[in-house]
Design a protein around this motif. Structure first.
Motif, PDB file in Angstrom:
ATOM      1  N   PHE A   1      -8.291  -5.834   2.570  1.00  0.00           N
ATOM      2  CA  PHE A   1      -8.935  -5.955   1.265  1.00  0.00           C
ATOM      3  C   PHE A   1      -8.419  -4.918   0.281  1.00  0.00           C
ATOM      4  CE2 PHE A   1     -11.916  -8.422   3.766  1.00  0.00           C
ATOM      5  CZ  PHE A   1     -12.073  -9.526   2.939  1.00  0.00           C
ATOM      6  N   ASP A   2      -8.012  -3.762   0.782  1.00  0.00           N
ATOM      7  CA  ASP A   2      -7.382  -2.780  -0.094  1.00  0.00           C
ATOM      8  C   ASP A   2      -6.088  -3.353  -0.653  1.00  0.00           C
ATOM      9  OD1 ASP A   2      -6.992   0.016  -1.158  1.00  0.00           O
ATOM     10  OD2 ASP A   2      -5.226  -0.138   0.133  1.00  0.00           O
ATOM     11  N   LEU A   3      -5.342  -4.070   0.199  1.00  0.00           N
ATOM     12  CA  LEU A   3      -4.105  -4.707  -0.241  1.00  0.00           C
ATOM     13  C   LEU A   3      -4.395  -5.756  -1.316  1.00  0.00           C
ATOM     14  CD1 LEU A   3      -1.166  -5.750  -0.097  1.00  0.00           C
ATOM     15  CD2 LEU A   3      -1.804  -6.996   1.964  1.00  0.00           C
ATOM     16  N   ILE A   4      -5.410  -6.593  -1.077  1.00  0.00           N
ATOM     17  CA  ILE A   4      -5.747  -7.652  -2.037  1.00  0.00           C
ATOM     18  C   ILE A   4      -6.154  -7.057  -3.387  1.00  0.00           C
ATOM     19  CG2 ILE A   4      -7.382  -9.506  -2.549  1.00  0.00           C
ATOM     20  CD1 ILE A   4      -7.452 -10.085   0.474  1.00  0.00           C
ATOM     21  N   GLU A   5      -7.029  -6.036  -3.344  1.00  0.00           N
ATOM     22  CA  GLU A   5      -7.553  -5.468  -4.585  1.00  0.00           C
ATOM     23  C   GLU A   5      -6.504  -4.642  -5.324  1.00  0.00           C
ATOM     24  OE1 GLU A   5     -10.911  -3.302  -3.260  1.00  0.00           O
ATOM     25  OE2 GLU A   5     -12.059  -5.098  -2.690  1.00  0.00           O
ATOM     26  N   ARG A   6      -5.659  -3.957  -4.575  1.00  0.00           N
ATOM     27  CA  ARG A   6      -4.687  -3.059  -5.210  1.00  0.00           C
ATOM     28  C   ARG A   6      -3.452  -3.796  -5.708  1.00  0.00           C
ATOM     29  NH1 ARG A   6      -0.777  -0.806  -2.290  1.00  0.00           N
ATOM     30  NH2 ARG A   6      -1.995  -1.177  -0.396  1.00  0.00           N
ATOM     31  N   CYS A   7      -3.005  -4.804  -4.931  1.00  0.00           N
ATOM     32  CA  CYS A   7      -1.723  -5.440  -5.241  1.00  0.00           C
ATOM     33  C   CYS A   7      -1.843  -6.833  -5.849  1.00  0.00           C
ATOM     34  CB  CYS A   7      -0.877  -5.524  -3.965  1.00  0.00           C
ATOM     35  SG  CYS A   7      -0.547  -3.918  -3.211  1.00  0.00           S
ATOM     36  N   ARG A   8      -2.995  -7.470  -5.687  1.00  0.00           N
ATOM     37  CA  ARG A   8      -3.215  -8.815  -6.259  1.00  0.00           C
ATOM     38  C   ARG A   8      -2.059  -9.765  -5.953  1.00  0.00           C
ATOM     39  NH1 ARG A   8      -8.580  -8.761  -7.497  1.00  0.00           N
ATOM     40  NH2 ARG A   8      -9.117  -6.858  -8.636  1.00  0.00           N
ATOM     41  N   PRO A   9      -1.748  -9.998  -4.678  1.00  0.00           N
ATOM     42  CA  PRO A   9      -0.632 -10.898  -4.356  1.00  0.00           C
ATOM     43  C   PRO A   9      -0.960 -12.350  -4.703  1.00  0.00           C
ATOM     44  CG  PRO A   9      -1.847 -10.323  -2.368  1.00  0.00           C
ATOM     45  CD  PRO A   9      -2.409  -9.474  -3.467  1.00  0.00           C
ATOM     46  N   ASP A  10       0.066 -13.114  -5.041  1.00  0.00           N
ATOM     47  CA  ASP A  10      -0.121 -14.542  -5.298  1.00  0.00           C
ATOM     48  C   ASP A  10      -0.473 -15.272  -4.006  1.00  0.00           C
ATOM     49  OD1 ASP A  10       0.669 -14.386  -8.082  1.00  0.00           O
ATOM     50  OD2 ASP A  10       2.721 -14.124  -7.353  1.00  0.00           O
ATOM     51  N   VAL A  11       0.207 -14.896  -2.940  1.00  0.00           N
ATOM     52  CA  VAL A  11       0.003 -15.516  -1.629  1.00  0.00           C
ATOM     53  C   VAL A  11      -0.096 -14.404  -0.596  1.00  0.00           C
ATOM     54  CG1 VAL A  11       0.965 -17.051   0.135  1.00  0.00           C
ATOM     55  CG2 VAL A  11       1.288 -17.587  -2.291  1.00  0.00           C
ATOM     56  N   LEU A  12      -1.039 -14.562   0.332  1.00  0.00           N
ATOM     57  CA  LEU A  12      -1.228 -13.575   1.397  1.00  0.00           C
ATOM     58  C   LEU A  12      -0.854 -14.211   2.728  1.00  0.00           C
ATOM     59  CD1 LEU A  12      -2.429 -10.646   1.730  1.00  0.00           C
ATOM     60  CD2 LEU A  12      -4.556 -11.771   2.425  1.00  0.00           C
ATOM     61  N   LEU A  13       0.087 -13.587   3.452  1.00  0.00           N
ATOM     62  CA  LEU A  13       0.441 -14.015   4.803  1.00  0.00           C
ATOM     63  C   LEU A  13      -0.441 -13.276   5.790  1.00  0.00           C
ATOM     64  CD1 LEU A  13       4.368 -14.017   4.768  1.00  0.00           C
ATOM     65  CD2 LEU A  13       2.822 -15.955   4.453  1.00  0.00           C
ATOM     66  N   VAL A  14      -1.135 -14.002   6.663  1.00  0.00           N
ATOM     67  CA  VAL A  14      -2.079 -13.379   7.591  1.00  0.00           C
ATOM     68  C   VAL A  14      -1.813 -13.852   9.014  1.00  0.00           C
ATOM     69  CG1 VAL A  14      -4.512 -13.166   8.248  1.00  0.00           C
ATOM     70  CG2 VAL A  14      -3.870 -13.182   5.827  1.00  0.00           C
ATOM     71  N   ASP A  15      -1.644 -12.907   9.915  1.00  0.00           N
ATOM     72  CA  ASP A  15      -1.581 -13.215  11.348  1.00  0.00           C
ATOM     73  C   ASP A  15      -3.009 -13.330  11.873  1.00  0.00           C
ATOM     74  OD1 ASP A  15      -0.811 -13.608  13.943  1.00  0.00           O
ATOM     75  OD2 ASP A  15      -0.086 -11.572  14.272  1.00  0.00           O
ATOM     76  N   LEU A  16      -3.236 -14.192  12.866  1.00  0.00           N
ATOM     77  CA  LEU A  16      -4.583 -14.342  13.427  1.00  0.00           C
ATOM     78  C   LEU A  16      -4.861 -13.369  14.565  1.00  0.00           C
ATOM     79  CD1 LEU A  16      -5.061 -18.231  13.486  1.00  0.00           C
ATOM     80  CD2 LEU A  16      -5.729 -16.577  11.720  1.00  0.00           C
ATOM     81  N   SER A  17      -3.816 -12.781  15.128  1.00  0.00           N
ATOM     82  CA  SER A  17      -3.981 -11.833  16.234  1.00  0.00           C
ATOM     83  C   SER A  17      -3.711 -10.426  15.720  1.00  0.00           C
ATOM     84  CB  SER A  17      -3.030 -12.171  17.387  1.00  0.00           C
ATOM     85  OG  SER A  17      -3.292 -13.453  17.904  1.00  0.00           O
ATOM     86  N   LEU A  18      -4.772  -9.785  15.246  1.00  0.00           N
ATOM     87  CA  LEU A  18      -4.655  -8.435  14.695  1.00  0.00           C
ATOM     88  C   LEU A  18      -5.314  -7.444  15.635  1.00  0.00           C
ATOM     89  CD1 LEU A  18      -5.541  -9.367  11.008  1.00  0.00           C
ATOM     90  CD2 LEU A  18      -3.263  -8.784  11.904  1.00  0.00           C
ATOM     91  N   GLY A  19      -4.735  -6.268  15.736  1.00  0.00           N
ATOM     92  CA  GLY A  19      -5.214  -5.300  16.703  1.00  0.00           C
ATOM     93  C   GLY A  19      -6.630  -4.820  16.471  1.00  0.00           C
ATOM     94  N   ASP A  20      -7.101  -4.859  15.209  1.00  0.00           N
ATOM     95  CA  ASP A  20      -8.422  -4.304  14.922  1.00  0.00           C
ATOM     96  C   ASP A  20      -9.470  -5.365  14.602  1.00  0.00           C
ATOM     97  OD1 ASP A  20      -7.550  -5.169  12.471  1.00  0.00           O
ATOM     98  OD2 ASP A  20      -8.178  -3.381  11.378  1.00  0.00           O
ATOM     99  N   GLY A  21      -9.164  -6.640  14.857  1.00  0.00           N
ATOM    100  CA  GLY A  21     -10.174  -7.657  14.575  1.00  0.00           C
ATOM    101  C   GLY A  21      -9.634  -9.058  14.655  1.00  0.00           C
ATOM    102  N   ASP A  22     -10.518 -10.007  14.399  1.00  0.00           N
ATOM    103  CA  ASP A  22     -10.204 -11.432  14.500  1.00  0.00           C
ATOM    104  C   ASP A  22      -9.692 -11.957  13.163  1.00  0.00           C
ATOM    105  OD1 ASP A  22     -10.117 -14.080  15.165  1.00  0.00           O
ATOM    106  OD2 ASP A  22     -12.270 -14.407  15.061  1.00  0.00           O
TER     107      ASP A  22
END
Length: 233
Positions: free
Chosen positions: A61-82
């Motif tokens: 969310f820091d990335l979303i709020e700070r950088c405002r990307p047009d498209v966000l690439l997200v992996d589903l297997s993240l070390g700190d959550g689902d």
């Protein structure tokens, strides 16, 4: 006869389909450094800017709020959550954010969960880089994108669900049936080959769909509908 002029290859950054001079800005949520490095190289080679990177759910969310990307690439297997839970949070907190899932998981149920959670596109790791670029461009243009490697499984699974006439998906029926035999979320996950997080998502969906509270309510429904699975030693 003179030779024809060389082909004029227009980079993605100035593709007319994206608007004159448009430049797509992409954020990456991925916990593996080498994968992020490879993505940066692929995107740069197609004239796409990496607006920022996050290594997990906590800094997404820091990335979303700070950088405002047009498209966000997200992996589903993240070390700190689902990752699917993250998609739900993104839809709730940043509903305008367009997300493309980039993951190794290609099971129909996982794809469905990601799409229901708000993903605009779904791409499986290992596909050609051009497919990823196509997904980013499509989602940036307001289109949905489902890679062909998962389309058939999702369509087949949806047809089976429609034919069953049940309000529950096939996976939800499996989960509630195993729950009624006394298995907990961890054991159900092992039995079905899915994560405990995924099982808990299914249980949350079951509570919402069936309007029941607590495991006894789910068990009562499973028994009434004949969904209890026979467990063999």
């Amino acid at each position: 006869m003179s030779n024809p002029p060389p082909e004029n290859r227009t980079p993605v950054a100035t593709d007319p389909a994206l608007g004159r001079g448009a430049r797509i800005r992409v954020g990456i949520v991925e916990d593996h450094h080498l994968v992020r490095e490879g993505l940066r190289m692929i995107l740069a080679s197609h004239g796409i800017e990496v607006a920022g990177e996050a290594t997990g759910t906590r800094d997404a969310f820091d990335l979303i709020e700070r950088c405002r990307p047009d498209v966000l690439l997200v992996d589903l297997s993240l070390g700190d959550g689902d990752g699917v839970a993250l998609l739900h949070d993104i839809r709730a907190r940043a509903p305008e954010q367009r997300v493309v899932v980039l993951t190794m998981h290609q099971g129909a149920e996982t794809v469905r969960q990601a799409l229901l959670a708000g993903a605009w596109g779904y791409v499986v790791k290992g596909v050609h880089s051009d497919d990823l670029i196509d997904a980013i461009r499509a989602v940036h243009n307001g289109e949905r994108y489902l890679h062909s490697s998962v389309t058939a499984a999702v369509v087949d699974d949806s047809i089976r669900w429609l034919q069953s006439g049940s309000p529950l998906t096939l996976r939800e029926r499996e989960v509630i049936g195993l729950l009624a035999t006394g298995l907990n979320a961890t054991a159900i996950g092992r039995r079905l080959g899915i994560s405990t997080h995924t099982v808990r998502r299914h249980l949350a969906n079951l509570y919402a769909k069936l309007g029941v509270r607590g495991i006894p309510g789910l068990v009562h429904y499973a028994i009434r509908e004949g969904l209890v699975r026979e467990e063999r030693a």
